[in-house]
Design a protein around this motif. Sequence first.
Motif, PDB file in Angstrom:
ATOM      1  N   ALA A  88      73.347  34.205  12.004  1.00  0.00           N
ATOM      2  CA  ALA A  88      73.172  33.709  13.372  1.00  0.00           C
ATOM      3  C   ALA A  88      72.553  34.779  14.261  1.00  0.00           C
ATOM      4  O   ALA A  88      71.691  34.485  15.105  1.00  0.00           O
ATOM      5  N   ALA A  89      72.968  36.038  14.079  1.00  0.00           N
ATOM      6  CA  ALA A  89      72.395  37.126  14.873  1.00  0.00           C
ATOM      7  C   ALA A  89      70.916  37.327  14.537  1.00  0.00           C
ATOM      8  O   ALA A  89      70.090  37.586  15.420  1.00  0.00           O
ATOM      9  N   GLU A  90      70.555  37.200  13.258  1.00  0.00           N
ATOM     10  CA  GLU A  90      69.147  37.323  12.859  1.00  0.00           C
ATOM     11  C   GLU A  90      68.303  36.207  13.461  1.00  0.00           C
ATOM     12  O   GLU A  90      67.173  36.434  13.900  1.00  0.00           O
ATOM     13  N   ILE A  91      68.844  35.006  13.477  1.00  0.00           N
ATOM     14  CA  ILE A  91      68.116  33.875  14.058  1.00  0.00           C
ATOM     15  C   ILE A  91      67.891  34.093  15.548  1.00  0.00           C
ATOM     16  O   ILE A  91      66.800  33.845  16.074  1.00  0.00           O
ATOM     17  N   GLU A  92      68.915  34.570  16.243  1.00  0.00           N
ATOM     18  CA  GLU A  92      68.786  34.835  17.678  1.00  0.00           C
ATOM     19  C   GLU A  92      67.790  35.956  17.933  1.00  0.00           C
ATOM     20  O   GLU A  92      67.010  35.909  18.893  1.00  0.00           O
ATOM     21  N   ALA A  93      67.788  36.981  17.064  1.00  0.00           N
ATOM     22  CA  ALA A  93      66.859  38.098  17.236  1.00  0.00           C
ATOM     23  C   ALA A  93      65.416  37.677  16.997  1.00  0.00           C
ATOM     24  O   ALA A  93      64.491  38.340  17.475  1.00  0.00           O
ATOM     25  N   ALA A  94      65.216  36.577  16.278  1.00  0.00           N
ATOM     26  CA  ALA A  94      63.861  36.103  15.995  1.00  0.00           C
ATOM     27  C   ALA A  94      63.299  35.235  17.110  1.00  0.00           C
ATOM     28  O   ALA A  94      62.217  34.660  16.949  1.00  0.00           O
ATOM     29  N   ARG A  95      64.002  35.115  18.222  1.00  0.00           N
ATOM     30  CA  ARG A  95      63.523  34.290  19.338  1.00  0.00           C
ATOM     31  C   ARG A  95      62.161  34.784  19.810  1.00  0.00           C
ATOM     32  O   ARG A  95      61.975  35.958  20.110  1.00  0.00           O
ATOM     33  N   GLY A  96      61.217  33.861  19.873  1.00  0.00           N
ATOM     34  CA  GLY A  96      59.846  34.212  20.239  1.00  0.00           C
ATOM     35  C   GLY A  96      58.984  34.550  19.047  1.00  0.00           C
ATOM     36  O   GLY A  96      57.758  34.651  19.160  1.00  0.00           O
ATOM     37  N   HIS A  97      59.589  34.725  17.869  1.00  0.00           N
ATOM     38  CA  HIS A  97      58.838  35.016  16.642  1.00  0.00           C
ATOM     39  C   HIS A  97      59.345  34.103  15.528  1.00  0.00           C
ATOM     40  O   HIS A  97      59.573  34.540  14.401  1.00  0.00           O
ATOM     41  N   GLU A  98      59.503  32.834  15.854  1.00  0.00           N
ATOM     42  CA  GLU A  98      60.101  31.902  14.908  1.00  0.00           C
ATOM     43  C   GLU A  98      59.194  31.577  13.738  1.00  0.00           C
ATOM     44  O   GLU A  98      59.676  31.225  12.661  1.00  0.00           O
ATOM     45  N   ARG A  99      57.867  31.685  13.947  1.00  0.00           N
ATOM     46  CA  ARG A  99      56.943  31.323  12.881  1.00  0.00           C
ATOM     47  C   ARG A  99      57.160  32.213  11.673  1.00  0.00           C
ATOM     48  O   ARG A  99      57.158  33.437  11.768  1.00  0.00           O
ATOM     49  N   GLY A 100      57.330  31.583  10.511  1.00  0.00           N
ATOM     50  CA  GLY A 100      57.513  32.335   9.278  1.00  0.00           C
ATOM     51  C   GLY A 100      58.924  32.864   9.066  1.00  0.00           C
ATOM     52  O   GLY A 100      59.178  33.526   8.058  1.00  0.00           O
ATOM     53  N   PHE A 101      59.837  32.574   9.980  1.00  0.00           N
ATOM     54  CA  PHE A 101      61.201  33.105   9.842  1.00  0.00           C
ATOM     55  C   PHE A 101      61.956  32.321   8.783  1.00  0.00           C
ATOM     56  O   PHE A 101      61.853  31.101   8.693  1.00  0.00           O
ATOM     57  N   ARG A 102      62.727  33.049   7.965  1.00  0.00           N
ATOM     58  CA  ARG A 102      63.595  32.444   6.967  1.00  0.00           C
ATOM     59  C   ARG A 102      64.944  33.156   6.988  1.00  0.00           C
ATOM     60  O   ARG A 102      65.017  34.364   7.238  1.00  0.00           O
ATOM     61  N   ILE A 103      65.991  32.426   6.680  1.00  0.00           N
ATOM     62  CA  ILE A 103      67.330  33.015   6.610  1.00  0.00           C
ATOM     63  C   ILE A 103      67.471  33.762   5.291  1.00  0.00           C
ATOM     64  O   ILE A 103      67.161  33.220   4.221  1.00  0.00           O
ATOM     65  N   ASP A 104      67.928  34.998   5.370  1.00  0.00           N
ATOM     66  CA  ASP A 104      68.150  35.800   4.172  1.00  0.00           C
ATOM     67  C   ASP A 104      69.425  35.306   3.479  1.00  0.00           C
ATOM     68  O   ASP A 104      70.528  35.452   4.010  1.00  0.00           O
ATOM     69  N   ALA A 105      69.253  34.726   2.293  1.00  0.00           N
ATOM     70  CA  ALA A 105      70.393  34.153   1.574  1.00  0.00           C
ATOM     71  C   ALA A 105      70.965  35.097   0.530  1.00  0.00           C
ATOM     72  O   ALA A 105      71.872  34.706  -0.211  1.00  0.00           O
ATOM     73  N   SER A 106      70.466  36.327   0.474  1.00  0.00           N
ATOM     74  CA  SER A 106      70.910  37.247  -0.582  1.00  0.00           C
ATOM     75  C   SER A 106      72.380  37.628  -0.447  1.00  0.00           C
ATOM     76  O   SER A 106      73.032  37.952  -1.439  1.00  0.00           O
ATOM     77  N   HIS A 107      72.905  37.612   0.780  1.00  0.00           N
ATOM     78  CA  HIS A 107      74.301  37.995   0.995  1.00  0.00           C
ATOM     79  C   HIS A 107      75.189  36.800   1.322  1.00  0.00           C
ATOM     80  O   HIS A 107      76.346  36.983   1.704  1.00  0.00           O
ATOM     81  N   MET A 108      74.652  35.607   1.201  1.00  0.00           N
ATOM     82  CA  MET A 108      75.434  34.419   1.519  1.00  0.00           C
ATOM     83  C   MET A 108      76.420  34.098   0.390  1.00  0.00           C
ATOM     84  O   MET A 108      76.095  34.273  -0.785  1.00  0.00           O
TER      85      MET A 108
END
Length: 338
Positions: A88-108
């Motif tokens: 959730a923090a990574e998604i919020e930090a990507a505000r304004g740069h959403e294009r190409g953003f993906r959630i890192d699932a390596s630690h999920m």
Amino acid sequence: MTRRRSVSRRLRRGLGLIGLIGTVLLLAAVAFFYSFTFTHLDPQAAILRAIKEMLEHVALPLVVLLVPVTIMVQRVIRQAFLPLEEAAAEIEAARGHERGFRIDASHMPAEALPFTDAVNDLLVRLDDAVMRQEAFAADVAHELRTPLALLSLELDRLDHEDAARLKNDVASMRRLIDQLMLLAQIDAAAAAQTPLEPVPLTEIATQVVGAVAPGIIADAKTIELDTGDHPPIVNIRREAVAAALRNLIENAARVTPVGGTIQVRVGPGAILAVRDEGPGLTPDRLSDLVQRHRRADHASKTGAGLGLAIVERIMAAHGGTLTTDPTLHELALRFPEP
């Protein structure tokens, strides 16, 4: 208001219920066992002895055990949900740069992977849809430029009283097409993460002011440029920022009366500011105007209503902001400090 369901609260409730049932069953079993052990005592003494034994050898150890178990359960639950909080923090930090953003699932955790994969798949589909829309707009704009150029040449040879008006209409259409192409280029460059180049803001200001000055002077207005003492160098896309500054100057020229002055300022800091002699824009009004196809009261009658929307999009692609100071009648492009 409906109370949201909480997984952690349900886990704690379930573990507490299990502990309570286990404790009751254990006490019942111990009481049953003691009923045979104290047969030589009278009933009242046997009950008191059984209660004492259960308190000393069952209840007290259970209390001592439950305290660290409860603490550990709370810690395990927090640790289990920590990857979701980080995502959730990574998604919020990507505000304004959403294009190409993906959630890192390596630690999920494995239980959250289906949800994470579904969200990432949705983001891929959204990016593809946006890219197709941008490509379509760019293709249409490119295909329209040639016939409009030919039409403009034909109008140059037309000897009619409406020729000037028609040429202005064609010029407005060409401007709209250029704006659409610029938007597509900005979004494509941002999606591809094209590297920025270090450029002195004074170069951008000097170039744009030199290009628009003849038209402003022809309208009996004045334009001034203040480059400051310490010209900043910022990482930008030169053509995009030049287009943003030109938009602000053209807006300022429309609201400045005949004989008035438009002031363009570089700095202090990573700022390009344009001051006019119009009524000024409040922050709320600016927020409304940066939406595409919203037009200011002073917008050109032949305009497409995309000017401030383009400026805001250019600044967002650079991590900057478009701000207004209504008391100074000033709009400013504010870039991140280098």
